[in-house]
Design an enzyme around this catalytic site. Structure first.
Site, PDB file in Angstrom:
ATOM      1  N   TYR A   1       1.054  -1.438   0.323  1.00 29.88           N
ATOM      2  CA  TYR A   1       0.266  -0.114   0.345  1.00 29.88           C
ATOM      3  C   TYR A   1       0.750   1.390   0.004  1.00 29.88           C
ATOM      4  CZ  TYR A   1      -3.613  -3.306   2.275  1.00 29.88           C
ATOM      5  OH  TYR A   1      -4.470  -4.603   1.564  1.00 29.88           O
TER       6      TYR A   1
ATOM      7  N   HIS B   1       0.208 -12.656   1.553  1.00 34.41           N
ATOM      8  CA  HIS B   1      -0.986 -11.569   0.413  1.00 34.41           C
ATOM      9  C   HIS B   1      -0.518 -11.928  -1.041  1.00 34.41           C
ATOM     10  CE1 HIS B   1      -1.465  -6.587  -0.002  1.00 34.41           C
ATOM     11  NE2 HIS B   1      -2.753  -7.725  -0.225  1.00 34.41           N
TER      12      HIS B   1
END
Length: 318
Positions: free
Chosen positions: A49, A135
């Site tokens: 992010y 992830h």
């Protein structure tokens, strides 16, 4: 399986990494202050992010709060490295409005997993995270996830370096397979158990109940199509313009909500928690106003007849 107190609503910090557009430091701080004041104590972030910006901003805020008062998760699987080809003005190409000074490199080796955690702790500036998610393994290598990454996460947990481990993915099928074959505490399912999608009911969710794995539901607005009471023709679904059939069904859901004086986002936020496997709903926000609206939507008592109407009209799975 490890049990952590997550609360009903968590904050997903992708927006702190300038997801899609710039968010200033002051607005990021106001967002986090509103979340904290509203009672949110679970925060999720990732190196992905904003090339670490989300972790740095979140860590700066959480360092002002007692460590025992919150739960934080971050993710592994992508290592951030200096971008050797960076030139002033280059921007990230994966959806975040940040300079491309770093690049992401997939790494599911134990060494890479440990390095990723160390790097995240340095960016966060806190001594530990509670939950570590692998992830997007389905976007890289499911075999490497099973053979290398998840055993590495299990060792980190056994060493006391994290309290819980899991996997985050957009794919209910991938998570279903990993829950069956690995020893996980949690999964984060993004966008696949919502008012518009309930495929997870047939596989993943019952398997999680059977295995004692908690589910964190993310992406409950399906990229925005469920975020407003009036569904616009320009609404997005899974990051793309919504097809006509989904626009129609979203509007049917909104009409059913109207009959009970309920807003579509209120139903969208609360729907996943109706399944006993789901322990928390994580939602992103780009300001204090959005945070306050999400908290109010989660806290409002909705009539049971609304869910009955959804089921009776075939709008959601029974």
């Amino acid at each position: 399986m490890t049990q952590l107190s997550l609360g009903r609503l968590g904050y997903g910090a992708a927006a702190l990494g300038n997801l899609y557009s710039h968010l200033g430091d002051a607005a990021a701080l106001r967002t986090l202050e509103a979340a904290w004041q509203g009672g949110i104590r679970y925060f999720d972030t990732a190196p992905h992010y904003g090339l670490g910006l989300s972790e740095r901003r979140l860590g700066a805020f959480l360092r002002t709060r007692p460590r025992e008062d919150y739960v934080i998760s971050t993710k592994v699987g992508r290592i951030l490295e200096p971008n050797p080809g960076y030139r002033p003005g280059d921007r990230d190409t994966e959806g975040f409005d940040v300079p491309a000074r770093s690049i992401r490199r997939w790494d599911f080796t134990e060494r890479g997993i440990r390095q990723s955690l160390e790097d995240s702790l340095e960016r966060l500036g806190i001594p530990s995270v509670d939950i570590l998610f692998l992830h997007d393994p389905d976007a890289y290598d499911m075999d490497a996830a099973l053979k290398n990454a998840l055993p590495a996460l299990e060792r980190l947990k056994s060493e006391g370096l994290v309290r819980a481990i899991g996997v985050g993915s957009n794919s209910a099928g991938a998570l279903d397979m990993l829950v069956e074959r690995a020893d996980l505490d949690l999964v984060m399912l993004a966008g696949r158990y919502t008012l518009l999608e309930q495929h997870a009911v047939a596989g993943l969710l019952p398997r999680c109940l059977e295995r004692g794995v908690g589910v964190v539901a993310a992406g409950v607005f399906n990229s925005g199509i469920l975020a407003r009471q009036r569904v616009p023709a320009t609404a997005h679904y899974n990051y793309l313009p919504a097809p006509p059939e989904l626009l129609s069904r979203a509007r049917q859901l909104a009409a059913a909500c109207t009959a009970f004086g309920v807003e579509l986002p209120e139903a969208a936020i609360q729907f996943p928690l109706r399944h006993p496997a789901v322990r928390n709903v994580v939602i992103g926000a780009r300001g204090a106003r959005q945070i306050d609206a999400n908290i109010a939507a989660m806290n409002r008592t909705l009539p049971p007849e609304l869910w009955e109407k959804f089921e009776a009209e075939g709008l959601v799975a029974r």
